[in-house]
Design a protein around this motif. Structure first.
Motif, PDB file in Angstrom:
ATOM      1  N   ASP A 103      47.019  37.376  40.830  1.00 64.00           N
ATOM      2  CA  ASP A 103      47.262  37.102  39.296  1.00 64.00           C
ATOM      3  C   ASP A 103      47.968  35.533  39.413  1.00 64.00           C
ATOM      4  O   ASP A 103      48.330  35.123  40.622  1.00 64.00           O
ATOM      5  N   ALA A 144      44.500  38.770  36.812  1.00 60.07           N
ATOM      6  CA  ALA A 144      45.528  39.204  36.236  1.00 60.07           C
ATOM      7  C   ALA A 144      45.638  40.672  36.094  1.00 60.07           C
ATOM      8  O   ALA A 144      44.455  41.357  36.053  1.00 60.07           O
ATOM      9  N   LYS A 145      46.789  41.202  36.346  1.00 62.28           N
ATOM     10  CA  LYS A 145      46.811  42.676  36.507  1.00 62.28           C
ATOM     11  C   LYS A 145      48.526  43.249  35.928  1.00 62.28           C
ATOM     12  O   LYS A 145      49.390  42.510  35.895  1.00 62.28           O
ATOM     13  N   TYR A 202      43.785  46.120  35.285  1.00 61.50           N
ATOM     14  CA  TYR A 202      43.223  44.621  35.835  1.00 61.50           C
ATOM     15  C   TYR A 202      42.371  44.113  34.776  1.00 61.50           C
ATOM     16  O   TYR A 202      41.625  44.677  33.991  1.00 61.50           O
TER      17      TYR A 202
END
Length: 401
Positions: A237, A255-256, A293
């Motif tokens: 991320d 991104a998570k 996610y």
């Protein structure tokens, strides 16, 4: 740069059809561009494996063999050895001089710029990495300055960043004079390390061809003339990219949102799920992550499976019966599937609201990290709306057919 290119060619590097230039807007370092097309599977960069700067290469160099002998033969770990190498090498007189001259003089990472985040203000996705990075830099600096007092912390910090931002995963052979207790899987590879990162549209795959004694980068798909060529540094991320490499991506699919089991259990209870110690034990044995996610169209199979576990009744868990239910290839009963959706939607709304509230309270320099996590939650929640609309459409189609 011309001196570096000539140096590479003189050492047997092959990279016809490529050029190194600074991509727009001009503040993101150099990149490698194709000046001709490459078909899938074509190796477009090759160099001899003897130019892979790894721990074994360094400790076998006469100058470093002497330095290490003077400290009583104390073995260093690969990261320590490579940091030592770049800290000691003289830009003007080193055999690697043309390469050293094209390395960055500074880095945009928080650690290099002297930014010290309060760990409690960081999202879970980056918190442990930040702690571990600070510890590693501190320990390597202290150790190298103890062994080699002529090295300054600033020089070591720069050298550590050269290695950390440019090293590539390579399974190196063990060396008697290297501390391999934590493994040895890093090497800095000139020219190859100028390939930039794009986790979505990367075209390059880097490989160590031990049988041929070379390191290559080949095309995983066709590359068009004029394209910048990318590789993938990992599914990171933006917070991780900033802390580790000093940059972020505008549309980062890495991104998570991390959801540890303790948080998962709290969210489940808010959603009205009666979670027992038996449920917790099964969750621990299943061992599936519950993270969100950005690449997922909705909550992942593993997250849904964890909710399914918490909805099991006692008789379904007794004597390991849960294994036949959870690991069955049979379709999930519609009623159970709807129940999972119902609970998940409540849990993710609660998670989203919690993350959004945290974002409001965070310092400006980390607020954006939390806001990215809010967006990941929003995408997951939108999947429920899409599913509902699709089900309504299918129902209407059945009524009119």
């Amino acid at each position: 740069m011309n001196e570096f290119i000539s140096w590479c060619k003189g050492r047997g590097y092959q990279f016809d059809g490529l050029e190194i230039t600074c991509p727009p807007p001009g503040n993101c370092g150099n990149g490698i561009y194709a000046t001709t097309g490459f078909r899938t599977g074509k190796a477009f960069i090759t160099l001899p494996e003897t130019d892979m700067i790894n721990a074994a290469l360094v400790v076998d160099l006469p100058v470093y063999r002497k330095k290490l002998a003077k400290i009583g033969g104390e073995k260093l770990k690969p990261m320590e050895i490579l940091t030592m190498f770049f800290a000691f090498e003289d830009t003007e007189h080193s055999a690697w001089s043309p390469y050293l001259k094209v390395l960055p003089k500074e880095f945009n990472t928080p650690a290099f710029k002297g930014i010290d985040y309060d760990v409690n203000t960081l999202p879970l996705s980056i918190r442990k990495y930040w702690i571990d990075q600070k510890k590693e830099i501190s320990e390597i600096s202290e150790k190298l300055r103890r062994l080699f007092p002529e090295l300054s912390h600033d020089k070591i910090l720069w050298a550590w960043h050269v290695v950390n931002t440019r090293c590539i995963f390579v399974e190196n052979e063990e060396h008697d004079n290297v501390d391999n207790s934590d493994g040895d899987t890093i090497a800095v590879i000139p020219y190859v390390d100028m390939l930039n990162h794009d986790p979505e549209k990367y075209q390059g795959l880097a490989l160590h061809e031990k049988r041929n004694g070379r390191y290559v980068v080949q095309a995983k798909r066709q590359i068009q003339e004029g394209e910048q060529i990318f590789v993938c540094y990992g599914a990171h991320d933006n917070a991780r990219l900033l802390v580790e490499y000093g940059f972020t991506l505008p549309h980062n699919l890495g991104a998570k949102v991390l959801i540890p089991q303790e948080m998962l259990l709290t969210l489940a209870k808010i959603a009205g799920i009666q979670v027992t110690r038996e449920h917790e034990m099964v969750l621990e044995e299943v061992g599936l992550p519950s993270h969100l996610y950005a690449t997922d169209e909705g909550p992942s199979w593993s997250l849904r499976t964890n909710i399914r576990v918490m909805l099991l009744e006692h008789w379904q868990m007794a004597n390991g019966r849960w294994k036949k239910i959870i690991y069955s290839h049979d379709p999930i009963d519609d009623e159970v599937d709807e129940k999972i959706d119902e609970k998940l939607e409540i849990m993710l709304k609660e998670l989203r609201n919690g993350v959004a509230e945290k974002a409001k309270k965070m310092p400006t320099d980390v607020k954006w990290m939390w806001e990215e996590q809010v967006k990941v939650c929003d995408v997951a929640l939108q999947s429920f709306e899409k599913k509902e609309k699709l089900e309504e459409k299918e129902k209407l189609t059945e009524e009119y057919s």
